[in-house]
Design an enzyme around this catalytic site. Structure first.
Site, mmCIF file in Angstrom:
data_model
loop_
_atom_site.group_PDB
_atom_site.id
_atom_site.type_symbol
_atom_site.label_atom_id
_atom_site.label_comp_id
_atom_site.label_asym_id
_atom_site.label_seq_id
_atom_site.Cartn_x
_atom_site.Cartn_y
_atom_site.Cartn_z
ATOM 1 N N ASP A 13 -62.766 -55.061 -1.905
ATOM 2 C CA ASP A 13 -62.448 -54.041 -2.889
ATOM 3 C C ASP A 13 -61.118 -53.408 -2.465
ATOM 4 O OD1 ASP A 13 -62.879 -51.926 -4.900
ATOM 5 O OD2 ASP A 13 -63.302 -50.672 -3.161
ATOM 6 N N ASP A 192 -66.775 -50.172 -0.521
ATOM 7 C CA ASP A 192 -67.142 -48.818 -0.095
ATOM 8 C C ASP A 192 -68.097 -48.129 -1.053
ATOM 9 O OD1 ASP A 192 -65.221 -46.462 -1.721
ATOM 10 O OD2 ASP A 192 -64.866 -48.591 -2.045
#
Length: 252
Positions: A13, A192
């Site tokens: 990400d 995250d």
């Protein structure tokens, strides 16, 4: 940890994982709100809205701003504002303003988290294939990676406009794995937020959850990733590479 034994590639990400993009995102959101004569939100609040792409970010910003304006006017004894423009149209206008302002502040308002550059370099040098999967609008992604000098590490980059279904849907992860020439089980996904972990689970990828990101203010452990790390360079020993403590520090 057993799921990390046969890894051939790693996908990441972007926002909250590789980069702290909140300063730039918050600045652009606030400038867009201000242009529409709406209350500004501030970075601490905007952080809780990050993760589902720009359109959802605008929806969250507009919903909050309209409620905040109504509360302020009521406190001051003023009547509520008649909304002549439908919310959907206001979101569209807000998005256009956001895109304009974010293009101006994205690079100066985005910073690598500690240990990211050296760790990506070590992973790349080891022969692992690296990919990037972000819900961020695609036009902003490549220039940002170049400005941070990390574009060179990624064989595949998928932005939010490159797929029909963004994370937490598995489509972007499955696309990256396919382009890297491996099965989902061979590609580790590092993120995250719950969107990241949900996407990894749906795609069949092993996952690492990082504790320092945004994730709407909730602990990443609640999403039950396969592994949880506090520091980005913890990936190195997990993948059989030496752990280097000689890493760069985030430049504020």
């Amino acid at each position: 940890m057993n799921k990390l034994q046969n890894i051939r590639g790693v996908a990441f990400d972007l926002d909250g994982t590789l980069v702290d993009s909140a300063p730039g995102l918050a600045a652009a959101v606030d400038m867009a709100l201000y242009a529409l004569e709406l209350p500004v939100a501030g970075e601490e609040r905007v952080i809780t809205w990050i993760g589902n792409g720009a359109d959802v970010l605008m929806e969250r910003a507009l919903t909050w701003a309209r409620q905040e304006r109504a509360t302020l006017r009521k406190t001051m004894g003023k009547p509520p504002v008649d909304e002549d423009i439908p919310a959907e149209e206001q979101v569209r206008i807000l998005r256009k303003l956001f895109d304009r302002y974010y293009g101006e502040v994205a690079e100066e308002g985005t910073f690598l988290f500690p240990h990211v550059a050296d760790t990506l370099g070590a992973l790349h040098a080891s022969g692992l294939s690296l990919g990037l999967v972000t819900n961020k609008p695609t036009p902003f992604v490549a220039p940002l990676l170049e400005s941070l000098d990390i574009a060179k590490y990624f064989s595949v980059v998928i932005g939010g406009d490159d797929v029909q279904n963004k994370k937490p849907h598995p489509e972007p992860l499955l696309l990256v794995a396919s382009r890297l020439g491996m099965t989902p089980e061979q590609m580790l996904f590092v993120g995250d937020s719950r969107n990241d972990i949900q996407a990894a689970k749906a795609a069949g990828c092993p996952s690492v959850g990082l504790t320092y990101g945004y994730n709407y203010g909730e602990a990443i452990a609640l999403s039950e990733p396969d592994v949880i790390y506090d520091s980005f360079n913890d990936l190195l020993p997990a993948l059989g590479l030496p752990h280097s403590d000689n890493q760069e520090i985030k430049n504020d």
